[in-house]
Scaffold this motif. Structure first.
Motif, PDB file in Angstrom:
ATOM      1  N   PRO A 150      44.022  40.452  32.385  1.00 45.12           N
ATOM      2  CA  PRO A 150      43.258  39.305  32.895  1.00 45.12           C
ATOM      3  C   PRO A 150      41.781  39.584  33.104  1.00 45.12           C
ATOM      4  O   PRO A 150      41.071  38.763  33.659  1.00 45.12           O
ATOM      5  N   LEU A 151      41.318  40.749  32.659  1.00 39.52           N
ATOM      6  CA  LEU A 151      39.932  41.145  32.903  1.00 39.52           C
ATOM      7  C   LEU A 151      39.221  41.446  31.586  1.00 39.52           C
ATOM      8  O   LEU A 151      39.798  42.054  30.688  1.00 39.52           O
ATOM      9  N   VAL A 152      37.971  41.003  31.472  1.00 40.22           N
ATOM     10  CA  VAL A 152      37.154  41.307  30.302  1.00 40.22           C
ATOM     11  C   VAL A 152      35.981  42.160  30.764  1.00 40.22           C
ATOM     12  O   VAL A 152      35.328  41.844  31.760  1.00 40.22           O
TER      13      VAL A 152
ATOM     14  N   THR B 111      34.589  40.514  34.064  1.00 34.50           N
ATOM     15  CA  THR B 111      34.818  39.078  34.195  1.00 34.50           C
ATOM     16  C   THR B 111      36.282  38.778  34.431  1.00 34.50           C
ATOM     17  O   THR B 111      37.145  39.120  33.611  1.00 34.50           O
ATOM     18  N   LEU B 112      36.575  38.166  35.580  1.00 35.80           N
ATOM     19  CA  LEU B 112      37.939  37.714  35.853  1.00 35.80           C
ATOM     20  C   LEU B 112      38.250  36.613  34.856  1.00 35.80           C
ATOM     21  O   LEU B 112      37.560  35.597  34.811  1.00 35.80           O
TER      22      LEU B 112
ATOM     23  N   ALA C   6      42.857  29.796  38.291  1.00 37.02           N
ATOM     24  CA  ALA C   6      42.621  30.314  39.642  1.00 37.02           C
ATOM     25  C   ALA C   6      41.940  31.672  39.678  1.00 37.02           C
ATOM     26  O   ALA C   6      41.353  32.041  40.695  1.00 37.02           O
ATOM     27  N   ASN C   7      42.019  32.440  38.573  1.00 30.70           N
ATOM     28  CA  ASN C   7      41.521  33.819  38.591  1.00 30.70           C
ATOM     29  C   ASN C   7      42.018  34.556  39.831  1.00 30.70           C
ATOM     30  O   ASN C   7      41.261  35.277  40.509  1.00 30.70           O
TER      31      ASN C   7
ATOM     32  N   GLU D  64      41.127  49.838  37.812  1.00 28.26           N
ATOM     33  CA  GLU D  64      41.029  50.741  36.673  1.00 28.26           C
ATOM     34  C   GLU D  64      39.622  50.745  36.087  1.00 28.26           C
ATOM     35  O   GLU D  64      39.072  51.803  35.737  1.00 28.26           O
ATOM     36  N   ALA D  65      39.017  49.573  36.000  1.00 27.18           N
ATOM     37  CA  ALA D  65      37.666  49.465  35.463  1.00 27.18           C
ATOM     38  C   ALA D  65      36.654  50.145  36.379  1.00 27.18           C
ATOM     39  O   ALA D  65      35.736  50.831  35.919  1.00 27.18           O
TER      40      ALA D  65
END
Length: 273
Positions: free
Chosen positions: A15-17, A28-29, A34-35, A47-48
């Motif tokens: 779900p993350l870019v 970016t969520l 709803a993110n 993790e990022a």
């Protein structure tokens, strides 16, 4: 969960870019509408951030989102589904809160500055995410709330970050009423730094990020760490601690280079040492 191995390229991690450009890592969520901070989303963010911590190419981190909601907080459907567990979801609820607490503390303890780019709704743990970042810039259409009290679930963990950003009276107002505040009110409360037209949000955040990224990474690390450490100390302890920090900072090669460049009227060349 996807392994983030190449931050230098724009890539999706569940779900993350993430995308790294000129020292600025944009996370970016990307789970509209709803993110939400599901366990998967929080894991991807963690993790990022862990990968960015020791990456010399990352000077600043920006947390943004796609869609009209920046972040609606925890995934209430995910939590509710676990009520069918033998323990009525207790173990999963505990896991969720622990993962979230670690994530928020990781943002504060990250050596690099973190900027929230808020364009849309930020509620509950989403508001906590904004408050946990070092800087927050919001579009004029952004709104903020800690509405847990409305559904019988007080926003106790969001309260930790919120109460460390704004006055107690303003924090209690948000927590006790659960009402939504506009971006301009969030700025008055001290939750965000600036409110800008939505069409200029990305441009202004990028300018802030690149300005900060141009500084010595060692100096930013030293300063950010000292800021949060002294905030928890008494006045005399804070001065003693920061005086010691400044002495060590003065001995750093980057401080020697920066002061020398200032005196010689030239641009400094940072080494991060």
């Amino acid at each position: 969960m996807a392994d983030i191995v190449a931050l230098r390229k724009s890539e999706a991690a569940g779900p993350l870019v993430s995308a790294l450009d000129n020292g600025v890592l944009r996370l970016t969520l990307d789970s509209p509408p709803a993110n939400a901070l599901s366990v998967e989303m929080m894991g991807a963010l963690q993790e990022a951030l862990d990968a960015a911590r020791d990456d010399p190419a990352v000077r600043v981190v920006v947390i943004a989102a796609t869609g009209k909601v920046f972040c609606a907080g925890h995934d209430l459907k995910e939590l509710t589904d676990r009520r069918a567990d033998e323990d009525r979801g207790k173990a999963f609820f505990k896991l969720t809160m622990n993962v979230c607490s670690r994530l928020m503390q990781s943002i504060v303890r990250l050596p690099q500055p973190v900027i929230a780019e808020v364009d849309g709704v930020a509620t509950a743990a989403g508001c906590q995410l904004v408050a946990s970042c070092d800087l927050a810039i919001a579009s004029s259409e952004a709104t903020f709330a800690t509405p847990g009290v409305n559904i019988g679930l007080f926003c106790s963990t969001p309260m930790v970050a919120l109460s460390r950003n704004i006055s107690r009276k303003h924090a209690m107002e948000m927590l006790l009423t659960g009402e939504t505040i506009e971006a301009t009110t969030a700025r008055e409360f001290g939750l965000v730094n600036r409110v800008v037209p939505p069409e200029y949000l990305n441009q202004i955040v990028t300018k802030y990020a690149q300005t900060i990224a141009s500084k010595s990474p060692l100096t930013l690390k030293i300063g950010k760490e000292a800021f949060y450490e002294q905030a928890e100390m008494s006045l005399s302890s804070a001065y003693a601690h920061t005086a010691s920090v400044m002495v060590e900072n003065m001995l750093a090669r980057d401080a020697e280079e920066g002061i020398g460049a200032f005196i010689e009227k030239r641009k400094p060349e940072w080494t991060g040492e």
